[in-house]
Design a protein around this motif. Structure first.
Motif, short mmCIF file in Angstrom:
data_model
loop_
_atom_site.label_atom_id
_atom_site.label_comp_id
_atom_site.label_asym_id
_atom_site.label_seq_id
_atom_site.Cartn_x
_atom_site.Cartn_y
_atom_site.Cartn_z
N LEU A 429 0.80 -0.98 0.04
CA LEU A 429 -0.15 0.04 0.02
C LEU A 429 0.87 1.38 -0.17
N LYS A 430 0.87 1.84 -1.30
CA LYS A 430 1.87 2.38 -1.47
C LYS A 430 1.72 3.77 -2.21
N ASP A 431 0.26 4.09 -2.25
CA ASP A 431 -0.51 5.67 -2.82
C ASP A 431 -0.56 6.65 -2.26
N ARG A 432 -0.06 7.32 -2.70
CA ARG A 432 0.65 8.71 -1.81
C ARG A 432 -0.53 9.49 -1.16
N SER A 433 -1.64 9.55 -1.21
CA SER A 433 -3.29 9.82 -1.00
C SER A 433 -3.28 9.33 0.12
N CYS A 434 -3.34 8.59 0.45
CA CYS A 434 -2.97 7.33 1.74
C CYS A 434 -4.62 7.18 2.31
N ASN A 435 -5.49 7.27 0.80
CA ASN A 435 -7.33 6.92 1.86
C ASN A 435 -7.35 5.64 2.21
N TYR A 436 -6.44 4.97 3.13
CA TYR A 436 -6.64 3.59 3.38
C TYR A 436 -7.66 3.94 4.64
N VAL A 437 -8.80 2.23 4.57
CA VAL A 437 -9.33 2.54 6.23
C VAL A 437 -8.69 0.92 6.29
N ILE A 438 -7.70 0.39 7.37
CA ILE A 438 -7.58 -1.07 7.08
C ILE A 438 -7.99 -1.35 9.35
N LEU A 439 -8.44 -3.02 8.40
CA LEU A 439 -8.52 -4.48 9.59
C LEU A 439 -8.06 -5.16 9.45
N ILE A 440 -7.50 -5.38 10.90
CA ILE A 440 -6.60 -6.18 11.36
C ILE A 440 -7.08 -7.43 12.16
N SER A 441 -7.31 -8.56 12.02
CA SER A 441 -8.37 -9.58 12.85
C SER A 441 -7.55 -11.09 12.92
N PRO A 442 -6.46 -10.94 13.10
CA PRO A 442 -5.69 -12.49 12.82
C PRO A 442 -5.93 -13.51 14.51
N TRP A 443 -7.01 -14.36 14.31
CA TRP A 443 -7.21 -15.09 15.27
C TRP A 443 -7.83 -15.90 16.01
N ALA A 444 -8.49 -16.35 14.69
CA ALA A 444 -9.46 -17.76 14.91
C ALA A 444 -9.20 -19.30 14.83
N HIS A 445 -7.63 -18.79 14.19
CA HIS A 445 -7.07 -19.95 13.65
C HIS A 445 -6.21 -19.98 14.13
N TYR A 446 -5.91 -19.31 15.11
CA TYR A 446 -4.64 -19.61 15.65
C TYR A 446 -4.08 -20.31 17.23
N PRO A 447 -4.99 -20.37 17.76
CA PRO A 447 -5.33 -20.72 19.24
C PRO A 447 -4.77 -22.70 18.85
N GLN A 448 -4.02 -23.22 17.61
CA GLN A 448 -3.90 -24.28 17.79
C GLN A 448 -2.29 -24.70 17.42
N TRP A 449 -1.45 -23.09 17.19
CA TRP A 449 -0.72 -22.67 16.90
C TRP A 449 0.35 -22.38 18.75
N THR A 450 1.19 -22.86 18.64
CA THR A 450 2.24 -22.33 20.29
C THR A 450 2.38 -20.88 20.23
N LYS A 451 2.33 -20.67 21.50
CA LYS A 451 2.55 -19.01 21.61
C LYS A 451 3.36 -18.79 20.85
N ASP A 452 4.50 -19.48 21.04
CA ASP A 452 5.88 -18.16 20.39
C ASP A 452 6.11 -18.18 19.08
N MET A 453 4.87 -18.78 18.75
CA MET A 453 4.66 -18.76 17.07
C MET A 453 4.04 -17.74 16.73
N PHE A 454 2.90 -17.24 17.67
CA PHE A 454 1.86 -16.87 17.04
C PHE A 454 2.51 -15.54 17.63
N LEU A 455 3.08 -15.43 18.96
CA LEU A 455 3.88 -13.81 19.63
C LEU A 455 4.53 -13.80 18.17
N GLU A 456 5.44 -14.32 17.70
CA GLU A 456 6.34 -13.86 16.47
C GLU A 456 5.27 -13.24 15.45
N ARG A 457 4.51 -14.37 14.90
CA ARG A 457 3.27 -13.79 13.61
C ARG A 457 3.37 -12.32 14.15
#
Length: 558
Positions: A429-457
């Protein structure tokens, strides 16, 4: 030899004090016996109390001043300000007895109101939990994981904030946002022994997530098992890595048959047989920790006293309440209902909205389209992982992208090139207008990852967000947290259990502090809703999540 003669009157005078002492001692013993009987009767009565309680919320002549939301300072120290019961004993003296101490039981644990049964609408009130084991013995340590809700049949509902005093007692704070008879429901999700095992063992265990990898070259096909690893050793494996998104975490697959190369891996899908077997392995000898299901006008003036939604806000004692089955009243910050398509379009005019996450974020995407007045229709099955729409009326573009390495039961796996890591999207995302709205939501698929893996992710995701911030310092970014799920089976209770889902939400909140991203905490909103807790909650719930999202994104345009 000299003899003494004592007359009868003198003998009576000498014996009288002795007689009086005997009477006093006998009387004290009788009173002590009576007192002990009273205590025993009370204890027997406590055994019959379950973890439900009714209160009546009374509407005042005028709502009180809004002081129910604590400042950051008094929230931080509130656990020390509200002490639990003090363990009785004689310091410095040994105590011997034969006994048993079991895990916390919802059947014998008790709750009690620290305020009158009539609670004033618009105020906070507190409930105390006294944890006891199956033998009705008081627990002297904390660590149990509780749910707490307050609800009126056919009316409002909210969740309570549980504070652990680390001595077997817990304070639960509720906000009384409506009037009428309400029921308190306290649920023990996991005893402290289960929590300790989840944190110390399960969260760090490998192979809780296992896939089958599909290798193809146009002629030959082969399927082999795949796992995640963070450090070796291993020999003769096909490695798939993404240092910018996963760091040291690597997807390892057994070598395919028919002479296929490692780079012919096109997709992965769940190896459910192995996942169930791994759940049985990790619970062997500890089945008792995870058995069974978890049991057990004026208001407008009030809400104007709330602060605007801003990054890094302290967590309130009460996140809010459901006024009815369609309206969530946030007490975390100032929000509003977004129902008119034109209002939403004006809020997002000229924007490019990126929703990056899993199927819960896709549910957001589909409902947002409907809220803009254009019911969502999927073009084909593959579009579920990569969706693009443009709304000409508002010059608005919405984009959804599913992250890779997801859990899927689809026997026809989706090719890797249809998934995108958030770090790759943000770096592009490098448009100079920066007319972005971002949602980030990584959680539902990660309880089965180890804690260290998720923390690094998520740490690498934070770095990508800071790179994006250097280019677009004012673009709104929202990090959506986790929500609870019903867990009917053993696999769910140990692998994607609610304690670990709650911890993932805490990690997301803490990781993205200081990035100018707003953390959208949806845990209480979902937990308080009077319905089953599914991965994909009812549309009425998701629309309230979207209203909070829009209230933050558009706070400067309202």
């Amino acid at each position: 030899m000299r003899r003494f003669r004592i007359s009868l009157p003198r003998l009576v005078l000498i014996a009288l004090p002795v007689i009086m002492c005997v009477v006093v001692i006998l009387g004290y013993a009788a009173l002590s016996a009576k007192f002990r009987t009273t205590v025993r009767d009370t204890t027997e009565h406590i055994q019959t109390v379950n973890l439900k309680h009714d209160v009546r919320v009374v509407t005042p002549a005028a709502w009180p001043r809004f002081n129910a939301i604590p400042t950051a300072r008094n929230t931080k120290y509130i656990a020390h300000e509200v002490p639990g019961p003090v363990e009785k004993g004689l310091p410095g003296r040994w105590q011997h007895r034969r006994g048993n101490l079991g895990m916390t039981s919802s059947k014998t644990s008790t709750i009690s109101l620290t305020s009158p049964a009539n609670v004033t609408e618009g105020e906070m009130f507190r409930v105390m939990i006294e944890a006891r084991d199956t033998s009705n013995r008081s627990r002297t340590m904390g660590g149990d994981f509780w749910y707490a809700t307050l609800a009126t049949k056919g009316g409002g509902s909210t969740s309570g904030r549980v504070l652990d005093h680390a001595n077997g007692s817990y304070s639960v704070y509720f906000f009384a946002g409506w009037s009428g008879k309400a029921s308190i429901q306290i649920t023990m999700v996991h005893p402290s022994e289960a929590v300790d095992y989840l944190v110390q063992t399960v969260w760090h265990a490998y192979d809780r997530i296992n896939w089958l990898g599909r290798f193809e070259d146009g002629v030959n096909k082969s399927t082999t098992p795949c796992v995640l690893r963070r450090g070796g050793p291993w020999t003769g494996k096909c490695e798939l890595s993404h240092p910018y998104a996963l760091g040291k975490t690597v997807l390892l697959c057994d070598e395919p048959a028919h002479g296929l190369k490692c780079d012919s891996l096109v997709a992965v899908y769940n190896n459910n047989t192995w996942i169930r077997e791994r759940a049985r392995e990790l619970t062997k000898g500890r089945e008792q920790l995870f058995q069974g299901k978890a049991k057990d006008s004026r208001k407008d003036l009030l809400l104007k006293q709330l602060p605007e939604c801003e990054p890094d806000q302290p967590k309130p004692l009460s996140a809010g309440y459901w006024r009815d089955s369609r309206t969530w009243v946030s007490l975390a910050c100032r929000t509003k209902e977004w129902k008119v398509p034109r209002d939403i379009g004006r809020c997002l005019v000229n924007k490019m909205v990126y929703l990056l996450g899993d199927s819960t974020s896709r549910q957001w995407y589909e409902l947002l389209s409907g809220m803009l007045g254009v019911p969502f229709v999927r073009k084909d099955l593959l579009e579920q992982n990569n969706i693009y729409r443009h709304f000409d009326e508002f010059n608005l573009t919405t984009i959804f992208k599913f992250h890779p390495l997801c859990l899927t039961r689809n026997p026809r796996p989706t090719p890797f090139n249809l998934f995108s890591f958030e770090v790759d999207v943000l770096d592009a995302l490098k448009d100079r207008s920066c007319n972005y709205v971002i949602l980030i939501s990584p959680w539902a698929h990660y309880p089965q990852w180890t804690k260290d893996m998720f923390l690094e992710r998520v740490s690498l995701l934070r770095e990508a967000l800071l790179r994006f911030r250097a280019r677009c310092p004012d673009a709104p970014v929202v990090v959506k947290g986790s929500h609870p799920r019903d867990q009917p089976g053993l696999e769910g209770r140990i692998f994607y259990n609610n304690f670990m889902l709650y911890q993932l939400g805490k990690i997301l909140r803490e990781t993205f502090q200081g990035t100018a991203a707003w953390f959208l905490d949806i845990w209480d909103l979902n937990m308080a809703y009077p319905a089953s807790k599914m991965v994909h909650m009812p549309d009425d719930v998701v629309k309230q999540e979207l209203s909070m999202f829009l209230s933050y994104v558009c706070r400067k345009r309202q």
